[in-house]
Design a protein around this motif. Structure first.
Motif, mmCIF file in Angstrom:
data_model
loop_
_atom_site.group_PDB
_atom_site.id
_atom_site.type_symbol
_atom_site.label_atom_id
_atom_site.label_comp_id
_atom_site.label_asym_id
_atom_site.label_seq_id
_atom_site.Cartn_x
_atom_site.Cartn_y
_atom_site.Cartn_z
ATOM 1 N N GLU A 6 0.815 -1.214 0.000
ATOM 2 C CA GLU A 6 0.000 0.000 0.000
ATOM 3 C C GLU A 6 0.848 1.264 0.000
ATOM 4 O O GLU A 6 0.337 2.373 -0.223
ATOM 5 C CB GLU A 6 -0.954 0.002 1.200
ATOM 6 N N SER B 256 -0.961 -6.009 6.633
ATOM 7 C CA SER B 256 -1.965 -4.991 6.922
ATOM 8 C C SER B 256 -3.326 -5.622 7.160
ATOM 9 O O SER B 256 -4.350 -5.073 6.764
ATOM 10 C CB SER B 256 -2.036 -3.978 5.766
ATOM 11 N N CYS C 149 -12.933 -10.281 4.396
ATOM 12 C CA CYS C 149 -12.829 -8.850 4.160
ATOM 13 C C CYS C 149 -11.372 -8.523 3.871
ATOM 14 O O CYS C 149 -10.472 -9.166 4.406
ATOM 15 C CB CYS C 149 -13.337 -8.117 5.407
ATOM 16 N N GLN C 150 -11.135 -7.536 3.014
ATOM 17 C CA GLN C 150 -9.765 -7.104 2.751
ATOM 18 C C GLN C 150 -9.354 -5.949 3.653
ATOM 19 O O GLN C 150 -8.294 -5.975 4.254
ATOM 20 C CB GLN C 150 -9.608 -6.721 1.280
ATOM 21 N N SER C 151 -10.173 -4.935 3.762
ATOM 22 C CA SER C 151 -9.803 -3.744 4.512
ATOM 23 C C SER C 151 -9.748 -4.019 6.005
ATOM 24 O O SER C 151 -10.721 -4.501 6.598
ATOM 25 C CB SER C 151 -10.817 -2.631 4.236
ATOM 26 N N LEU D 37 -11.956 -1.192 8.006
ATOM 27 C CA LEU D 37 -13.363 -1.442 7.734
ATOM 28 C C LEU D 37 -13.804 -2.758 8.363
ATOM 29 O O LEU D 37 -14.943 -2.902 8.805
ATOM 30 C CB LEU D 37 -13.604 -1.482 6.222
ATOM 31 N N SER E 191 -9.742 -11.225 7.833
ATOM 32 C CA SER E 191 -9.433 -9.949 7.191
ATOM 33 C C SER E 191 -8.039 -10.063 6.609
ATOM 34 O O SER E 191 -7.051 -10.139 7.353
ATOM 35 C CB SER E 191 -9.489 -8.805 8.203
ATOM 36 N N ASN F 294 -3.769 -6.777 2.567
ATOM 37 C CA ASN F 294 -3.291 -6.639 1.187
ATOM 38 C C ASN F 294 -3.493 -7.891 0.345
ATOM 39 O O ASN F 294 -3.192 -7.889 -0.850
ATOM 40 C CB ASN F 294 -1.805 -6.284 1.181
ATOM 41 N N GLU G 182 -12.138 -5.814 -2.634
ATOM 42 C CA GLU G 182 -11.586 -4.665 -3.337
ATOM 43 C C GLU G 182 -10.955 -5.092 -4.655
ATOM 44 O O GLU G 182 -10.975 -4.351 -5.632
ATOM 45 C CB GLU G 182 -10.575 -3.944 -2.451
ATOM 46 N N SER H 247 -16.011 -2.911 -3.535
ATOM 47 C CA SER H 247 -15.786 -1.476 -3.405
ATOM 48 C C SER H 247 -15.255 -0.869 -4.690
ATOM 49 O O SER H 247 -15.418 0.318 -4.936
ATOM 50 C CB SER H 247 -14.786 -1.209 -2.276
ATOM 51 N N ARG I 57 -12.243 -0.244 -5.362
ATOM 52 C CA ARG I 57 -11.167 0.714 -5.094
ATOM 53 C C ARG I 57 -10.012 0.554 -6.058
ATOM 54 O O ARG I 57 -9.438 1.517 -6.538
ATOM 55 C CB ARG I 57 -10.658 0.517 -3.662
#
Length: 893
Positions: free
Chosen positions: A307, A334, A365-367, A370, A390, A393, A420, A446, A448
């Protein structure tokens, strides 16, 4: 080292093919590394061979063979990667498996090679022989080998089983104690099914190893819960994890009352899972310690990798590469962490301050940030989870891995995804289609990191929605909608139809539900208005009557008290009425000043919510939208599984020859119009016959040959499909008209002119295939025309298409009624042959699936008429083949 003294052994081997390097999961979920053998492996091969047991050497070499001779060692490690190929499997830089094939030059018939492999004794039973066979077959197919033969001792049951279970059609014969096996290595459906089944099992096992560790180390553990290492340690301890937790801190002998260790190496017991919470600059030494300790998996909470830019991305790849080389999986970096609410595990290796209770929902989930909010919202809604990951990355463990795990997890009924990026899109679609047949998948994308296809500006929402629906995924636009659908799916049955009954004591709110439901395609009559004075008994009677009505498939119940009163008696009445027929889903909306219950809950042992709990929504429109989405999924799930369409009259061999020839001088370019027509013709897609001419006389000759009437068309990109038809002259019946048309068009374009036979008039359509960075090859369909383009009335499907999907593609655009000849009950002409259009879609799908070098394809216009579908123009762009790991031997992305 002795020089080679046998033909075919190169003194200086060529460089090994880069795409033969692969990280692969063994059957126990551990990672191994497969690569081509090189001369530098000589010492490693000697150690590998010396470590084999006498029994293993006997079964492989049909005799004692205590040590490899210099000649055999040289020949084994010096190969040409064409007629002679060798592959090794490594773990921690040690060779643990070897396979090879050698072309049999003296055989008649199909090109054949002898194949053999051997696995270290300590790693037998991990499926490594099957991995070697798959990758050897993939390499052989690239090099024109069609058949494998093998000589195996009849008593070598394990080796015989590898060949028997591989999915090949094996022919066997016996000569004394030796079995002769022979089989074609074509990737048949049976072979692909076996490969997918093994991949599914190994990936599920790999994730299962992460989610069910027997011990956990927290590297960077601190007493302070305001720091990452302290927060995750506190969560692990407070969750009641059923195994030992080992804090790792160089400066403390104990953390939170638990003995600490300076490094992972110092821990006396085995460590299954390491949670890493140290700065990115210290990851290298931590990784070395974990590799030396034999840790099986890493959860990297540390940020500061991909990131942050290219340097961070390179560090992230080094982390994953090193971990995989030593058999470890990585969640993150992350990451927020992982959790398993099974009381036998009780794992909360996350940073989330609130973890939902036990339930039957799996969440990926990735984030990271969130993810914490998502877990808090799930807990507030009393939405229990089975497991949570989660991945941050998503450098290694991905949503695909979790789907494989949840597919066979008896504790998970519903899958939630916050995505994402999609990783391997073709694999994601394949797995999701299978999982969604038995377990609903709800996903937020998302977008993103999603990139749009070149030249397109309206793909983000429609593309995702179309392709998710194709795979049976319920696509939503927000976390709120995600949980709305999850509550319904987790606790209520799927609706069997579109017929909805709305019951309420507020006419205004009831009509909001009706209007929202109708807008979503549900069938609703007038709402059942109980009036503002209705009591609990009235609700019980009305709900019981609705759920038992054979004309009702679902019920939305609305309660809005005229004054502030307790709602518990009304909730109990609705729940009692719903129990009259538990097969009819019931949703509720409570509008009350004192708050709204999330569920009219039915609880089992330990307070776990059970099926039959009734979800409550903040407003009736949300309830209607959730029900409509779930209904569309239920409809998809009831459709029979359709096979991938494979039309007749396809000449794949000729098409591959043409593409190879055209790529010789220029590996990436647009084909000429004539070349595109020839390639399309190999797949039965006949472009209406045309001639490319350079003068007026040739134009007339072409018209005479094709037969009048003809069309004349200017060539060049700016003249294609112009709404003003400036570059086209139609219905030319005489030579003088053809001459005049040629002169006009050649003057305005400066290019050759196409003379084309006139096709039967019809409705103009278009097919297009492009590469989408998120989903891979995507086909789109719609009607032709500038207005249609501006409205964005295109539908999208991932390739390859099944037979049913080909037909659905034609009926999906909003303008599709124009093809039926009737619009809103008004006759506008004869219906076109939609079967012919679906066949064009099937043939395009087969072409793009067979020829990955086709990077883009356009057929427009395609005139659809009652007599068929006439393709007037085709464009094709070819280029280097992209990564197609999902259709070759198993490998990790």
């Amino acid at each position: 080292m002795l020089p080679p003294d046998t033909p075919g052994t190169p003194a200086v081997p060529p460089p090994p093919p880069e795409h033969w390097f692969a990280d692969v999961l063994a059957s126990d979920g551990g990672v191994v590394r497969l690569r081509p053998i090189t001369p530098e492996d000589a010492a490693g091969m000697e150690r590998f061979h010396a470590a084999l047991s006498d029994r293993t050497r006997y079964l492989r070499y049909f005799g004692p063979y205590p040590r490899m001779t210099p000649k055999d060692l040289y020949r084994t490690t010096h190969v040409d990667y064409h007629d002679r190929v060798g592959l090794v499997i490594e773990l921690s830089d040690d060779i643990i498996g070897v396979g090879r094939y050698e072309f049999l030059s003296d055989r008649q018939g199909p090109r054949a090679a002898e194949v053999a492999f051997v696995v270290a004794d300590g790693h037998q039973g991990r499926g490594l022989g099957s991995i070697l066979l798959e990758h050897l077959a993939g390499a052989a197919a690239e090099n024109g080998i069609e058949t494998f033969v093998a000589e195996v001792l009849a008593e070598n049951n394990a080796m015989v089983q590898v060949f028997r279970d591989a999915g090949y059609q094996v022919q066997r014969s016996r000569d004394g104690s030796v079995l002769h096996l022979e089989f074609a290595i074509d990737p048949t459906e049976a072979l692909l099914s076996v490969r997918d089944s093994r991949e599914r099992a190994s990936e599920a096992r790999s994730v299962g190893n992460l989610l069910t560790p027997k011990s956990v180390a927290v590297i960077g553990a601190t007493p302070s819960t305001s720091r990452v290492g302290g927060a995750v340690l506190a969560n692990l301890l407070s969750s009641g994890f059923q195994g030992p937790v080992f804090p790792v801190n160089r400066n403390r002998s104990a953390v939170r009352g638990v003995r600490a260790y300076a490094t992972v190496r110092d821990i006396p017991d085995e460590v299954d899972l390491a949670v890493v919470a140290v700065p990115a600059t210290e990851i290298g030494s931590v990784l070395d310690d974990c590799m030396a300790k034999g840790v099986k998996g890493l959860v990297v909470l540390t940020a500061g990798f991909s990131e942050t830019g290219p340097r961070g991305h390179a560090a992230e790849r080094e982390l994953v590469d090193a971990a995989r080389a030593h058999g470890m999986r990585v969640v993150g970096p992350s990451a927020l962490g992982i959790a398993n609410t099974d009381p036998a595990v009780a794992l909360n290796a996350t940073l989330a301050p609130v973890l939902p209770g036990r339930g039957r929902i799996g969440f990926f989930c990735q984030s990271g940030p969130l993810g914490a909010a998502i877990l808090g919202e799930a807990a507030a809604r009393q939405l229990g989870l089975s497991t949570f990951v989660s991945a941050g990355n998503r450098a290694d463990v991905s949503g695909n891995d979790l789907l494989q795990y949840w597919d066979g997890d008896a504790d998970t009924d519903v899958v939630l995804l916050y995505l994402e990026t999609f990783g391997n899109p073709r694999k994601f679609s394949r797995i999701a289609r299978r999982v969604a047949r038995t377990k609903p998948i709800v996903a937020v994308n998302s977008g993103r990191n999603a990139m749009r296809m070149e030249g397109e500006a309206d793909l983000d929402r429609s593309l995702v929605r179309n392709l998710f629906a194709q795979a049976g995924i319920i696509q939503v636009d927000s976390i709120t909608e995600l949980f709305d659908c999850a509550m319904l799916l987790a606790y209520q049955p799927l609706p069997s139809g579109r017929r909805l009954a709305v019951i309420g004591n507020s006419a205004a709110l009831s009509w909001l539900a009706v209007d929202a439901a109708r807008g979503e395609g549900l069938e609703v009559t007038e709402p059942i208005d109980l009036g503002p004075q209705a009591g609990p008994a009235d609700y019980l009677t009305a709900v019981a009557a609705a759920v038992t009505d054979p004309e009702v498939d679902a019920v939305i119940v609305i309660y809005s008290p005229p004054v502030s009163i307790a709602v518990a008696s009304f909730a109990e009445a609705i729940r009692a009425g719903a129990q009259s027929d538990p097969d009819t889903p019931v949703l509720t909306t409570f509008v009350a000043d004192q708050g709204m219950p999330n569920l009219l809950a039915t609880r089992g042992p330990g307070g776990i919510l059970e099926r039959g709990s009734i979800p409550a929504f903040g407003d009736p429109e949300r309830a209607a939208r959730a029900l409509a989405r779930v209904r569309r999924y239920a409809d998809w799930r009831t459709r029979p599984i359709s096979p991938v369409a494979r039309p007749d009259g396809v000449d794949t061999a000729r098409a591959r020859e043409l593409v190879a020839e055209w790529m010789t001088d220029d590996p990436a370019h647009w084909l000429t119009d004539l070349q595109a027509a020839e390639l399309l013709g190999c797949y039965g897609i006949r472009v209406v016959e045309f001639r490319e001419v350079h003068d007026a006389d040739a134009a007339v000759d072409a018209a005479e040959h094709l037969g009048y009437p003809v069309a004349a068309k200017a060539t060049g990109e700016i003249w294609r499909n112009r709404p003003d038809l400036t570059g086209v002259r139609l219905d030319l019946w005489r030579p003088d008209a053809v001459r005049r048309a040629f002169t006009d068009l050649s003057e305005i374009s400066g290019n050759p002119v196409h003379i084309q036979r006139m096709a039967t008039k019809g409705v103009g359509c278009m097919f297009r295939v492009q590469d989408d960075p998120s989903f891979g090859s995507v086909i789109s369909f719609g009607l032709s025309g500038t207005i249609i383009d501006l409205l964005g009335d295109r539908v999208y499907r991932a390739l390859p298409l099944t037979e049913d999907e080909s037909a659905e593609l034609i009926d999906a655009p909003r303008a599709a009624p124009l093809l039926s000849g009737t619009v809103r009950g008004r006759d506008i002409g004869k219906p076109v042959d939609r079967t012919a259009l679906a066949e064009v879609a099937q043939r395009i799908s087969a072409l793009c699936d067979d020829l990955p070098e086709v990077r883009e394809l356009l057929c427009e216009p395609v005139l659809a008429s009652p007599d068929g579908a006439a393709v007037l123009y085709g464009r094709v762009r070819i280029g280097p083949e992209p990564s197609r790991f999902d259709i070759g031997p198993r490998r990790m992305a």
